[in-house]
Design a protein around this motif. Structure first.
Motif, PDB file in Angstrom:
ATOM      1  N   ALA A   1       0.836  -1.202   0.000  1.00 43.09           N
ATOM      2  CA  ALA A   1       0.000   0.000   0.000  1.00 43.09           C
ATOM      3  C   ALA A   1       0.871   1.253   0.000  1.00 43.09           C
ATOM      4  N   PRO A   2       0.595   2.195  -0.904  1.00 43.30           N
ATOM      5  CA  PRO A   2       1.357   3.447  -0.932  1.00 43.30           C
ATOM      6  C   PRO A   2       1.092   4.273   0.330  1.00 43.30           C
ATOM      7  N   ILE A   3       1.897   5.299   0.518  1.00 47.00           N
ATOM      8  CA  ILE A   3       1.708   6.219   1.639  1.00 47.00           C
ATOM      9  C   ILE A   3       1.514   7.623   1.094  1.00 47.00           C
ATOM     10  N   SER A   4       0.831   8.454   1.855  1.00 46.95           N
ATOM     11  CA  SER A   4       0.623   9.846   1.433  1.00 46.95           C
ATOM     12  C   SER A   4       0.311  10.697   2.648  1.00 46.95           C
ATOM     13  N   ILE A   5       0.539  11.988   2.510  1.00 52.64           N
ATOM     14  CA  ILE A   5       0.196  12.911   3.574  1.00 52.64           C
ATOM     15  C   ILE A   5      -1.313  12.920   3.803  1.00 52.64           C
ATOM     16  N   ASP A   6      -2.077  12.891   2.722  1.00 50.10           N
ATOM     17  CA  ASP A   6      -3.533  12.887   2.856  1.00 50.10           C
ATOM     18  C   ASP A   6      -4.000  11.673   3.656  1.00 50.10           C
ATOM     19  N   ASP A   7      -3.423  10.496   3.349  1.00 46.91           N
ATOM     20  CA  ASP A   7      -3.808   9.290   4.071  1.00 46.91           C
ATOM     21  C   ASP A   7      -3.421   9.392   5.540  1.00 46.91           C
ATOM     22  N   LEU A   8      -2.221   9.897   5.816  1.00 45.10           N
ATOM     23  CA  LEU A   8      -1.760  10.010   7.201  1.00 45.10           C
ATOM     24  C   LEU A   8      -2.639  10.972   7.994  1.00 45.10           C
ATOM     25  N   ASN A   9      -2.970  12.123   7.406  1.00 49.12           N
ATOM     26  CA  ASN A   9      -3.820  13.082   8.109  1.00 49.12           C
ATOM     27  C   ASN A   9      -5.219  12.523   8.345  1.00 49.12           C
ATOM     28  N   ASP A  10      -5.767  11.849   7.334  1.00 46.27           N
ATOM     29  CA  ASP A  10      -7.090  11.252   7.486  1.00 46.27           C
ATOM     30  C   ASP A  10      -7.059  10.141   8.532  1.00 46.27           C
ATOM     31  N   LEU A  11      -6.026   9.308   8.459  1.00 44.57           N
ATOM     32  CA  LEU A  11      -5.859   8.236   9.437  1.00 44.57           C
ATOM     33  C   LEU A  11      -5.780   8.803  10.849  1.00 44.57           C
ATOM     34  N   THR A  12      -5.039   9.887  11.010  1.00 46.84           N
ATOM     35  CA  THR A  12      -4.882  10.511  12.327  1.00 46.84           C
ATOM     36  C   THR A  12      -6.215  11.025  12.854  1.00 46.84           C
ATOM     37  N   ASN A  13      -6.973  11.698  12.007  1.00 42.29           N
ATOM     38  CA  ASN A  13      -8.260  12.238  12.442  1.00 42.29           C
ATOM     39  C   ASN A  13      -9.223  11.133  12.856  1.00 42.29           C
ATOM     40  N   VAL A  14      -9.249  10.048  12.092  1.00 42.27           N
ATOM     41  CA  VAL A  14     -10.140   8.934  12.434  1.00 42.27           C
ATOM     42  C   VAL A  14      -9.656   8.240  13.708  1.00 42.27           C
ATOM     43  N   ARG A  15      -8.337   8.081  13.857  1.00 46.25           N
ATOM     44  CA  ARG A  15      -7.791   7.478  15.071  1.00 46.25           C
ATOM     45  C   ARG A  15      -8.185   8.285  16.302  1.00 46.25           C
ATOM     46  N   VAL A  16      -8.117   9.601  16.210  1.00 43.80           N
ATOM     47  CA  VAL A  16      -8.483  10.448  17.347  1.00 43.80           C
ATOM     48  C   VAL A  16      -9.944  10.216  17.735  1.00 43.80           C
TER      49      VAL A  16
ATOM     50  N   GLY B   1     -11.884  14.781  30.971  1.00 45.57           N
ATOM     51  CA  GLY B   1     -11.546  15.889  30.086  1.00 45.57           C
ATOM     52  C   GLY B   1     -10.067  15.954  29.776  1.00 45.57           C
ATOM     53  N   GLU B   2      -9.240  15.889  30.817  1.00 47.12           N
ATOM     54  CA  GLU B   2      -7.795  15.975  30.621  1.00 47.12           C
ATOM     55  C   GLU B   2      -7.253  14.747  29.906  1.00 47.12           C
ATOM     56  N   ALA B   3      -7.763  13.556  30.236  1.00 44.81           N
ATOM     57  CA  ALA B   3      -7.285  12.329  29.602  1.00 44.81           C
ATOM     58  C   ALA B   3      -7.575  12.335  28.102  1.00 44.81           C
ATOM     59  N   LEU B   4      -8.765  12.763  27.720  1.00 44.85           N
ATOM     60  CA  LEU B   4      -9.121  12.801  26.304  1.00 44.85           C
ATOM     61  C   LEU B   4      -8.288  13.833  25.558  1.00 44.85           C
ATOM     62  N   ALA B   5      -8.019  14.962  26.205  1.00 44.97           N
ATOM     63  CA  ALA B   5      -7.182  15.983  25.575  1.00 44.97           C
ATOM     64  C   ALA B   5      -5.750  15.479  25.399  1.00 44.97           C
ATOM     65  N   LEU B   6      -5.241  14.752  26.390  1.00 45.49           N
ATOM     66  CA  LEU B   6      -3.879  14.226  26.318  1.00 45.49           C
ATOM     67  C   LEU B   6      -3.725  13.189  25.205  1.00 45.49           C
ATOM     68  N   ILE B   7      -4.703  12.283  25.071  1.00 43.23           N
ATOM     69  CA  ILE B   7      -4.582  11.248  24.037  1.00 43.23           C
ATOM     70  C   ILE B   7      -4.724  11.866  22.662  1.00 43.23           C
ATOM     71  N   ASP B   8      -5.552  12.891  22.538  1.00 44.54           N
ATOM     72  CA  ASP B   8      -5.692  13.626  21.279  1.00 44.54           C
ATOM     73  C   ASP B   8      -4.355  14.240  20.882  1.00 44.54           C
ATOM     74  N   ARG B   9      -3.745  14.951  21.811  1.00 44.34           N
ATOM     75  CA  ARG B   9      -2.470  15.611  21.518  1.00 44.34           C
ATOM     76  C   ARG B   9      -1.364  14.596  21.256  1.00 44.34           C
ATOM     77  N   HIS B  10      -1.377  13.501  21.991  1.00 42.31           N
ATOM     78  CA  HIS B  10      -0.359  12.458  21.832  1.00 42.31           C
ATOM     79  C   HIS B  10      -0.373  11.893  20.404  1.00 42.31           C
ATOM     80  N   ILE B  11      -1.552  11.602  19.896  1.00 47.07           N
ATOM     81  CA  ILE B  11      -1.673  11.054  18.542  1.00 47.07           C
ATOM     82  C   ILE B  11      -1.274  12.083  17.503  1.00 47.07           C
TER      83      ILE B  11
END
Length: 249
Positions: free
Chosen positions: A75-90, A201-211
């Motif tokens: 599978a190829p890689i791309s910035i678009d895929d990485l950004n989309d993957l990150t948003n869905v992961r969050v 609240g803090e835990a969700l913010a931390l995991i968001d920033r971590h990813i």
């Protein structure tokens, strides 16, 4: 059925699947590379049917693409895929963590603390380049899984596992080109403490920033892998300083 009692063919199929997955994640088999059966059969010393079974599993994991009669490619890689993957992961990680903090019991808390302890001890033992060790990746994955394991949704956990595996491929690419590593032990400790304390609240913010910070580091250190070397690029950041895109220059 235990590993020792499995049919030999099943054991071999699982082994080649694991090895191929590791080779793709570690970029031994590079993004976009055509996977030719003869070369794969020689490399992994297995039959064509075993290879096809492993490739079918990797297609389901979206690490390999099937191209009809033309065969398979990594599978190829791309910035678009990485950004989309990150948003869905969050989205998925936050929901799984939110549910886990509502439903987790004492055993869940103990498992989080125990996996963090293992991760911390391994990091100290392995030294500055601990992140290049596959054992670290396994322990790191176990820690993040422990955080959400009490969410009581097998389907949500399955989706999360698939996304985490895809993100691991990007992380491994980045790790090969880093000269330093941010102090993730501090981040992991903060996440552990806020989750166990049920500070939602803090835990969700931390995991968001971590990813999201992990994604920024991938782009910064492995961005040259996403486009031909003749194309220049720079990070575009939003008002909060987060990477929002990569633009050519």
């Amino acid at each position: 059925m235990t590993e020792t009692s499995r049919p030999k063919g099943e054991t071999r199929a699982g082994d080649v699947l694991h090895r191929m997955r590791q080779d793709i994640v570690g970029c031994v088999l590079g993004p976009g590379e055509r996977l030719r059966f003869e070369a794969l059969r020689e490399r992994y010393a297995v039959s064509f049917s075993t290879l096809r079974e492993a490739l079918s599993c990797l297609v389901a994991e979206e690490l390999v693409l099937a191209q009809g009669q033309r065969g398979f490619i990594v599978a190829p890689i791309s910035i678009d895929d990485l950004n989309d993957l990150t948003n869905v992961r969050v989205l998925v990680e936050r929901e799984a963590l939110r549910r886990a903090m509502l439903r987790g019991d004492d055993a869940w808390e103990a498992a989080i603390i125990a996996t963090f302890h293992r991760m911390e001890r391994f990091q100290r033992r392995a030294g500055n380049q601990y992140y290049l060790d596959e054992e670290w990746s396994t322990i790191h994955g176990a820690f993040h899984l422990s955080l959400v394991s009490a969410c009581q949704s097998p389907n949500l956990l399955q989706i999360r596992e698939k996304l985490f595996a895809r993100a691991h491929r990007y992380r491994r690419m980045s790790s090969q080109f880093r000269t330093s590593w941010r102090e993730k032990d501090v981040e992991h400790k903060s996440i552990m403490e806020t989750v166990v304390a049920r500070n939602k609240g803090e835990a969700l913010a931390l995991i968001d920033r971590h990813i999201r910070e992990t994604t920024e580091n991938v782009i910064e250190h492995a961005g040259h892998l996403f486009a031909p070397s003749s194309v220049g690029w720079q990070l575009a950041r939003d008002d909060n300083g987060r990477v929002s895109d990569v633009v050519t220059k």
